[in-house]
Design a protein around this motif. Structure first.
Motif, PDB file in Angstrom:
ATOM      1  N   ILE A  64      53.844  37.119  35.780  1.00 50.98           N
ATOM      2  CA  ILE A  64      53.549  38.497  36.197  1.00 50.98           C
ATOM      3  C   ILE A  64      53.154  39.335  34.993  1.00 50.98           C
ATOM      4  CG2 ILE A  64      54.539  40.613  37.174  1.00 50.98           C
ATOM      5  CD1 ILE A  64      56.327  38.773  38.915  1.00 50.98           C
ATOM      6  N   SER A  65      53.899  39.200  33.880  1.00 49.87           N
ATOM      7  CA  SER A  65      53.622  39.967  32.665  1.00 49.87           C
ATOM      8  C   SER A  65      52.211  39.702  32.151  1.00 49.87           C
ATOM      9  CB  SER A  65      54.639  39.608  31.574  1.00 49.87           C
ATOM     10  OG  SER A  65      55.952  39.918  31.984  1.00 49.87           O
ATOM     11  N   ALA A  66      51.736  38.476  32.314  1.00 53.19           N
ATOM     12  CA  ALA A  66      50.392  38.135  31.860  1.00 53.19           C
ATOM     13  C   ALA A  66      49.322  38.650  32.818  1.00 53.19           C
ATOM     14  CB  ALA A  66      50.267  36.622  31.705  1.00 53.19           C
ATOM     15  N   LEU A  67      49.560  38.487  34.120  1.00 53.39           N
ATOM     16  CA  LEU A  67      48.534  38.829  35.119  1.00 53.39           C
ATOM     17  C   LEU A  67      48.330  40.332  35.282  1.00 53.39           C
ATOM     18  CD1 LEU A  67      49.153  36.184  37.943  1.00 53.39           C
ATOM     19  CD2 LEU A  67      47.424  36.168  36.138  1.00 53.39           C
ATOM     20  N   VAL A  68      49.343  41.148  34.980  1.00 49.52           N
ATOM     21  CA  VAL A  68      49.172  42.599  35.145  1.00 49.52           C
ATOM     22  C   VAL A  68      48.090  43.136  34.212  1.00 49.52           C
ATOM     23  CG1 VAL A  68      51.501  43.099  35.979  1.00 49.52           C
ATOM     24  CG2 VAL A  68      51.070  43.076  33.522  1.00 49.52           C
ATOM     25  N   PHE A  69      47.764  42.401  33.157  1.00 48.47           N
ATOM     26  CA  PHE A  69      46.738  42.871  32.229  1.00 48.47           C
ATOM     27  C   PHE A  69      45.318  42.628  32.746  1.00 48.47           C
ATOM     28  CE2 PHE A  69      50.368  42.818  29.400  1.00 48.47           C
ATOM     29  CZ  PHE A  69      50.180  44.003  28.702  1.00 48.47           C
ATOM     30  N   VAL A  70      45.198  41.940  33.885  1.00 52.10           N
ATOM     31  CA  VAL A  70      43.883  41.819  34.532  1.00 52.10           C
ATOM     32  C   VAL A  70      43.401  43.210  34.952  1.00 52.10           C
ATOM     33  CG1 VAL A  70      42.646  40.890  36.529  1.00 52.10           C
ATOM     34  CG2 VAL A  70      44.310  39.457  35.325  1.00 52.10           C
ATOM     35  N   ASP A  71      44.335  44.066  35.376  1.00 52.29           N
ATOM     36  CA  ASP A  71      44.021  45.426  35.830  1.00 52.29           C
ATOM     37  C   ASP A  71      43.295  46.235  34.747  1.00 52.29           C
ATOM     38  OD1 ASP A  71      44.085  48.125  36.484  1.00 52.29           O
ATOM     39  OD2 ASP A  71      46.240  48.243  36.723  1.00 52.29           O
ATOM     40  N   PRO A  72      43.905  46.472  33.569  1.00 58.70           N
ATOM     41  CA  PRO A  72      43.205  47.272  32.558  1.00 58.70           C
ATOM     42  C   PRO A  72      41.942  46.620  32.020  1.00 58.70           C
ATOM     43  CG  PRO A  72      45.240  46.354  31.658  1.00 58.70           C
ATOM     44  CD  PRO A  72      45.272  46.123  33.134  1.00 58.70           C
ATOM     45  N   VAL A  73      41.909  45.285  31.963  1.00 57.39           N
ATOM     46  CA  VAL A  73      40.713  44.591  31.471  1.00 57.39           C
ATOM     47  C   VAL A  73      39.524  44.887  32.394  1.00 57.39           C
ATOM     48  CG1 VAL A  73      39.632  42.335  31.167  1.00 57.39           C
ATOM     49  CG2 VAL A  73      41.905  42.758  30.226  1.00 57.39           C
ATOM     50  N   MET A 105      49.615  33.075  42.429  1.00 58.45           N
ATOM     51  CA  MET A 105      48.906  33.502  41.214  1.00 58.45           C
ATOM     52  C   MET A 105      47.523  34.053  41.545  1.00 58.45           C
ATOM     53  SD  MET A 105      49.750  30.616  38.317  1.00 58.45           S
ATOM     54  CE  MET A 105      48.540  31.345  37.223  1.00 58.45           C
ATOM     55  N   LEU A 106      46.836  33.384  42.471  1.00 60.16           N
ATOM     56  CA  LEU A 106      45.498  33.825  42.877  1.00 60.16           C
ATOM     57  C   LEU A 106      45.561  35.197  43.547  1.00 60.16           C
ATOM     58  CD1 LEU A 106      42.505  33.095  43.063  1.00 60.16           C
ATOM     59  CD2 LEU A 106      42.969  32.008  45.272  1.00 60.16           C
ATOM     60  N   LYS A 107      46.563  35.379  44.423  1.00 58.95           N
ATOM     61  CA  LYS A 107      46.728  36.671  45.102  1.00 58.95           C
ATOM     62  C   LYS A 107      47.031  37.786  44.107  1.00 58.95           C
ATOM     63  CE  LYS A 107      48.260  34.894  49.597  1.00 58.95           C
ATOM     64  NZ  LYS A 107      49.402  34.788  50.546  1.00 58.95           N
ATOM     65  N   MET A 108      47.919  37.503  43.148  1.00 55.03           N
ATOM     66  CA  MET A 108      48.258  38.498  42.140  1.00 55.03           C
ATOM     67  C   MET A 108      47.047  38.847  41.280  1.00 55.03           C
ATOM     68  SD  MET A 108      50.474  40.457  40.549  1.00 55.03           S
ATOM     69  CE  MET A 108      52.168  39.959  40.894  1.00 55.03           C
ATOM     70  N   THR A 109      46.267  37.828  40.899  1.00 61.72           N
ATOM     71  CA  THR A 109      45.068  38.047  40.080  1.00 61.72           C
ATOM     72  C   THR A 109      44.045  38.888  40.826  1.00 61.72           C
ATOM     73  OG1 THR A 109      45.401  35.896  39.013  1.00 61.72           O
ATOM     74  CG2 THR A 109      43.232  36.906  38.776  1.00 61.72           C
ATOM     75  N   ILE A 110      43.814  38.573  42.108  1.00 61.12           N
ATOM     76  CA  ILE A 110      42.860  39.336  42.922  1.00 61.12           C
ATOM     77  C   ILE A 110      43.323  40.781  43.070  1.00 61.12           C
ATOM     78  CG2 ILE A 110      41.887  39.594  45.244  1.00 61.12           C
ATOM     79  CD1 ILE A 110      41.925  36.528  45.454  1.00 61.12           C
ATOM     80  N   SER A 111      44.618  40.975  43.330  1.00 69.64           N
ATOM     81  CA  SER A 111      45.141  42.332  43.520  1.00 69.64           C
ATOM     82  C   SER A 111      44.977  43.157  42.249  1.00 69.64           C
ATOM     83  CB  SER A 111      46.614  42.290  43.947  1.00 69.64           C
ATOM     84  OG  SER A 111      47.448  41.826  42.910  1.00 69.64           O
ATOM     85  N   MET A 112      45.265  42.562  41.092  1.00 72.54           N
ATOM     86  CA  MET A 112      45.129  43.280  39.825  1.00 72.54           C
ATOM     87  C   MET A 112      43.661  43.577  39.501  1.00 72.54           C
ATOM     88  SD  MET A 112      48.091  43.999  38.473  1.00 72.54           S
ATOM     89  CE  MET A 112      48.463  44.478  40.173  1.00 72.54           C
ATOM     90  N   ALA A 113      42.776  42.616  39.814  1.00 76.04           N
ATOM     91  CA  ALA A 113      41.345  42.811  39.555  1.00 76.04           C
ATOM     92  C   ALA A 113      40.790  43.947  40.416  1.00 76.04           C
ATOM     93  CB  ALA A 113      40.584  41.517  39.815  1.00 76.04           C
TER      94      ALA A 113
END
Length: 296
Positions: free
Chosen positions: A239-248, A6-14
């Motif tokens: 995944i569906s939730a974390l991908v929205f870190v990108d546009p935010v 989860m941390l890796k996915m969040t960092i990648s999206m950010a």
């Protein structure tokens, strides 16, 4: 719950959310920037592929390789069109339209893959369509010239190509994520090489080069490594939730650092687009969880 993934996915999206900010600071056109990005990604992920030893156990299937190459064409076009959109419009508007990709997956699936269009999907499409009209400005739909110069077409094309990338990528099961990306970015190098204008690299400042290399090595190589390393360890709901870190992140950087201020109608449009997308992604997952609870 895999906290590390989860941390890796969040960092990648950010990190990926800052790509628009980096893009406008590079000082080079979209095609040339994507070309550099493909070279950096091919070298970085190719090295990871060999270091991990994954290249020794790859199963090369002719059909999957061809499908991966076609997928690579759409992936590269997706990047080019998105960066072109950044040149013509604000990052916030471009990212909002770009994130319509899941809606286009629904439309393409319904038209060409004979997938049933549900009322949920139809509702989301209508909401996102209204959001698109608000976000680009109704006045830009009055004449063809104003519509074309708005950048809306580039952003829309990037979303369509991203949707095609997702649809084609779903059927690739045998190749590892490293092999798939290596083939795709190599395709990008071959596609763009004949069209490159190398003069655009003359006279660039050190700052420009840092943003260019950052876009290639960090936003493509490092981010894709984190993304693929975490993707298969997380549920669809997460995944569906974390991908929205990108546009935010993209919208925050655009408003805080590039001083973009959306109008009231554009704000409504952004809310409609992301509301429709979230509804599309979350609704099936909620139903799936409810069905699982009922079975228990």
């Amino acid at each position: 719950m895999n906290i590390s993934a989860m941390l890796k996915m969040t960092i990648s999206m950010a990190i990926f959310g800052s790509i628009g900010f980096f893009t406008v600071k590079t000082g080079i056109p979209a095609a040339e920037l994507v070309f550099v990005r493909c070279i950096c990604a091919t070298l970085f992920l190719g090295a990871c592929w060999f270091i991990t030893g994954q290249h020794r156990v790859e199963v090369w299937n002719k059909r999957e390789v061809i499908q991966t190459m076609i997928c690579g064409v759409f992936l590269v076009l997706n990047w080019v069109f998105l960066f072109k959109a950044f040149e013509e419009m604000s990052i916030t508007i471009a990212i909002s339209i770009y994130n319509l990709a899941p809606i286009f997956v629904l439309i393409i699936g319904s038209l060409f893959l004979k997938e049933r269009m549900t009322m949920t999907s139809l509702f989301a499409i209508v909401v996102c369509f209204l959001g698109s009209i608000f976000i680009i400005g109704i006045q830009n739909f009055t004449t063809p010239s104003s519509f074309m110069s708005s950048g809306f077409v580039w952003a829309l094309l990037s979303a369509v190509c991203y949707a095609m990338t997702m649809i084609l990528g779903k059927g690739i099961k045998g190749l590892s994520a490293y092999a798939m990306t290596f083939v795709q970015t190599s395709m990008g190098i071959l596609m763009l090489f004949p069209f490159m204008n190398y003069d655009v690299f003359n006279g660039l400042s050190m700052s420009n080069w840092l943003y260019i290399l950052g876009t290639g090595l960090i936003h493509t190589g490092f981010v894709y490594y984190l993304f693929f390393d975490s993707l298969r360890k997380l549920s669809t709901v997460i995944i569906s939730a974390l991908v929205f870190v990108d546009p935010v992140v993209a919208i925050l950087l655009d408003t805080l650092l590039l001083d973009f201020r959306p109008s009231i109608l554009q704000t409504v449009g952004i809310a409609l687009i992301f509301g429709g997308i979230i509804y599309t992604l979350v609704k099936p997952n909620i139903l799936q969880v409810e069905n699982t609870i009922q079975k228990l």
